[in-house]
Design a protein around this motif. Structure first.
Motif, mmCIF file in Angstrom:
data_model
loop_
_atom_site.group_PDB
_atom_site.id
_atom_site.type_symbol
_atom_site.label_atom_id
_atom_site.label_comp_id
_atom_site.label_asym_id
_atom_site.label_seq_id
_atom_site.Cartn_x
_atom_site.Cartn_y
_atom_site.Cartn_z
ATOM 1 N N TRP A 22 0.689 -1.159 0.317
ATOM 2 C CA TRP A 22 0.029 -0.202 -0.097
ATOM 3 C C TRP A 22 0.801 1.658 0.003
ATOM 4 N N LEU A 23 2.084 0.832 0.644
ATOM 5 C CA LEU A 23 2.736 2.683 0.074
ATOM 6 C C LEU A 23 3.037 3.313 -0.853
ATOM 7 N N PRO A 24 3.014 1.888 -2.362
ATOM 8 C CA PRO A 24 2.965 3.173 -3.570
ATOM 9 C C PRO A 24 2.031 3.243 -3.718
ATOM 10 N N VAL A 25 0.779 2.777 -3.370
ATOM 11 C CA VAL A 25 -0.728 3.541 -3.765
ATOM 12 C C VAL A 25 -0.712 5.450 -3.066
ATOM 13 N N GLY A 81 1.574 -8.773 -9.116
ATOM 14 C CA GLY A 81 2.772 -8.193 -8.559
ATOM 15 C C GLY A 81 3.701 -7.532 -9.796
ATOM 16 N N VAL A 82 3.189 -8.227 -11.007
ATOM 17 C CA VAL A 82 3.540 -8.133 -12.514
ATOM 18 C C VAL A 82 2.941 -7.188 -12.791
ATOM 19 N N VAL A 83 1.814 -7.841 -12.999
ATOM 20 C CA VAL A 83 0.586 -7.241 -13.425
ATOM 21 C C VAL A 83 0.080 -5.747 -13.367
ATOM 22 N N ASN A 84 0.644 -5.300 -12.334
ATOM 23 C CA ASN A 84 0.593 -4.509 -11.229
ATOM 24 C C ASN A 84 1.857 -3.699 -12.293
ATOM 25 N N ILE A 85 2.515 -3.951 -12.335
ATOM 26 C CA ILE A 85 4.234 -3.138 -12.756
ATOM 27 C C ILE A 85 3.407 -2.418 -14.273
ATOM 28 N N VAL A 86 2.678 -3.514 -15.095
ATOM 29 C CA VAL A 86 2.501 -3.295 -16.590
ATOM 30 C C VAL A 86 2.123 -2.333 -16.794
ATOM 31 N N ALA A 87 0.682 -2.321 -15.849
ATOM 32 C CA ALA A 87 -1.031 -1.360 -15.784
ATOM 33 C C ALA A 87 0.319 0.363 -15.222
ATOM 34 N N ILE A 178 7.785 6.533 -9.434
ATOM 35 C CA ILE A 178 7.599 6.054 -8.190
ATOM 36 C C ILE A 178 6.695 5.234 -7.945
ATOM 37 N N PHE A 179 4.917 5.713 -7.753
ATOM 38 C CA PHE A 179 4.872 4.301 -7.456
ATOM 39 C C PHE A 179 5.513 2.554 -8.767
ATOM 40 N N VAL A 180 4.996 2.780 -9.812
ATOM 41 C CA VAL A 180 6.191 1.109 -10.246
ATOM 42 C C VAL A 180 7.286 1.172 -9.759
ATOM 43 N N ALA A 181 8.352 2.145 -8.805
ATOM 44 C CA ALA A 181 9.817 1.961 -8.663
ATOM 45 C C ALA A 181 9.153 1.182 -7.167
ATOM 46 N N LEU A 182 8.352 1.848 -6.866
ATOM 47 C CA LEU A 182 7.484 0.784 -5.502
ATOM 48 C C LEU A 182 7.237 -0.671 -5.574
ATOM 49 N N SER A 183 5.969 -0.753 -6.762
ATOM 50 C CA SER A 183 5.281 -1.561 -7.267
ATOM 51 C C SER A 183 6.568 -2.814 -7.460
ATOM 52 N N HIS A 186 7.856 -3.926 -4.001
ATOM 53 C CA HIS A 186 6.834 -5.323 -3.471
ATOM 54 C C HIS A 186 6.893 -6.370 -3.553
ATOM 55 N N LEU A 187 6.743 -6.968 -5.039
ATOM 56 C CA LEU A 187 6.989 -7.922 -6.232
ATOM 57 C C LEU A 187 8.248 -8.058 -5.293
ATOM 58 N N LEU A 188 9.043 -7.920 -4.971
ATOM 59 C CA LEU A 188 10.812 -9.126 -5.118
ATOM 60 C C LEU A 188 10.220 -9.277 -3.289
#
Length: 457
Positions: A22-25, A81-87, A178-183, A186-188
């Motif tokens: 939720w931090l990236p959000v 997590g992967v789909v979130n980054i692509v989005a 930054i949202f994408v980077a933090l996502s 989270h995936l890692l």
């Protein structure tokens, strides 16, 4: 389900991943709407393109939840997590209505995959070693961390928008990057920290085939449970009213703020501190909601939370000036947090380890589908009348959702606490066992995630 993690270790992983989720959000609260408007979309187009997210969740929520119950939570969370980054990347490059709709659709796929598995993993891990253990304190702590994480992210986001260090691009884009980077972070973290015993000792291909065979049965049991359990049906229906109010304070509020301030960028700078305060008060509200549930009971606390949260939306619509709007927003978000613990505790009572993820996802399913219908209608109403009028109407509808708790209230008057939730569930062997959990969750999902905002992941 994990055979290697103790309840204490599982709680630590659960809370850590909740924070990184939720931090990236927090960095993009309100910004997706403002970026779309800055790039030329109208209010009606903004509320319409967001329906792509609700449609995708509607189509995929139950199948992916059954897949999680059959195959395991960890694989679904990694894929999500992967789909979130692509989005996120797709949103960064979107400029037309259809490009924004594509990014929203991808976000809908992510929401469908992400809805429920982490919470279900934690509850099942604890119950494996301590059957029937109460998990509401961990769930309440999760609500606090969600509020702190999103609030901190939003505060930094607002500061970045106000600073605008890269003058060649919009001030609103750096927080999204930054949202994408933090996502990715989270995936890692999910890959490294979350451990789960495979549901089958066979190889992955065999496990996938097994999951495909089991998923229809899991989904069928979940749908049958809703149709035969009046208590659960009422709880799921609450989401239709809740999401109506959420559309006002998540989607219309940034647009109203930009109208009052005269600039999307300035509204973005204000949204950072406002969202930080809102999610900080969400944490306080979540804590108060848990205490209210302990003192007054889950049903009464849930009814009170729904009424007060809806009235907060009405106050937002009646506010004149940016300061008054922010104050009403802060009150509404605190009541958003207060309404969540009792509601989620009631949902957990109707689930078991076999289909907990499916049951938790039913609420998200209805919320997203409801948002797909309500969003364009509120956008049309705002275009034909005004944004404040649409917000007042949304608040009134949201408040009326308290009637959906009547079946749970009636059942609570006639059934001892230690008995099964409802005779309407049907044959326990065919459907589910009754969980004794009196838990509480952040709205995620509504987040609930959930996040819960149609424009936020």
């Amino acid at each position: 389900m994990s055979a290697s993690l103790s309840p204490v270790a599982a709680k630590r992983v659960f809370l850590t991943l909740s924070l990184t989720r939720w931090l990236p959000v927090g960095f993009v609260v309100g910004l997706f709407t403002l970026v779309a408007r800055e790039r030329g979309l109208s209010i009606q187009e903004i509320t319409l393109y967001m329906t792509a997210q609700g449609i995708m969740v509607f189509l995929l929520e139950l199948p992916t939840s059954g897949f999680a119950d059959a195959l395991g939570r960890r694989p679904l969370l990694i894929i999500a997590g992967v789909v979130n980054i692509v989005a996120g990347v797709s949103f960064l490059v979107a400029h037309s209505f259809w490009q924004f709709a594509l990014s929203a659709g991808l976000m809908g796929i992510y929401r469908a995959l992400d809805s429920g598995p982490l919470e279900a993993w934690y509850v099942d891990t604890v119950h494996e070693r301590e059957p029937g253990a109460d998990v509401h304190r961990a769930m309440s702590a999760q609500g606090v961390l969600v509020g702190v994480g999103m609030g901190g992210g939003a505060l930094v986001s607002g500061a970045l928008v106000a600073w605008h260090p890269f003058k060649d691009s919009s001030a609103l884009l750096l927080p999204v990057q930054i949202f994408v980077a933090l996502s990715v972070v989270h995936l890692l973290a999910t890959v490294v920290l979350l451990r789960e015993k495979p549901r089958s000792d066979s190889r992955m291909r065999a496990r996938l085939a097994e999951s495909v065979r089991e998923t229809p049965a899991v989904v069928r049991d979940g749908v049958r449970l809703v149709t035969r359990n009046r208590v659960l049906a009422g709880l799921v229906a609450v989401e239709l009213f809740w999401v109506t109010g959420m559309m006002a304070y998540e989607t219309l509020m940034p647009l109203r703020l930009s109208d009052l301030l005269g600039s999307e960028a300035e509204a973005g700078a204000w949204m950072g501190p406002a969202a930080a305060g809102g999610w900080g008060l969400f944490s306080v509200g979540s804590w108060l909601g848990g205490r209210a549930a302990d003192r007054f009971g889950l049903v009464r606390a849930a009814i009170l939370g729904r009424i007060v949260n809806g009235l907060g939306v009405v106050l937002m619509g009646l506010a004149f000036g940016p300061v008054a709007l922010i104050v009403a927003y802060l009150f509404t978000y605190s009541m958003h947090g207060a309404a969540s613990p009792a509601y989620s505790g009631l949902m957990h009572r109707e689930a078991s380890s076999r289909n907990r993820a499916t049951i938790l996802s039913l609420g998200s399913l209805v919320m997203q589908a409801g948002g797909a219908v309500v969003g364009p209608l509120l956008g049309l109403l705002a275009a034909r009348t005004s944004i404040p009028t649409a917000m007042v109407v949304a608040g009134v509808v949201s408040t009326l959702g308290f009637v959906c708790f009547v079946p749970a209230w009636r059942h609570g008057r006639t059934t001892p606490v230690d008995e099964a939730p409802s005779d309407d569930i049907g044959d326990a062997d065919d459907l589910v066992e009754t969980a004794t959990t009196h838990g509480s969750l952040p709205a995620d999902d509504h987040g609930r995630a959930e996040t819960p905002a149609p424009h936020s992941p």
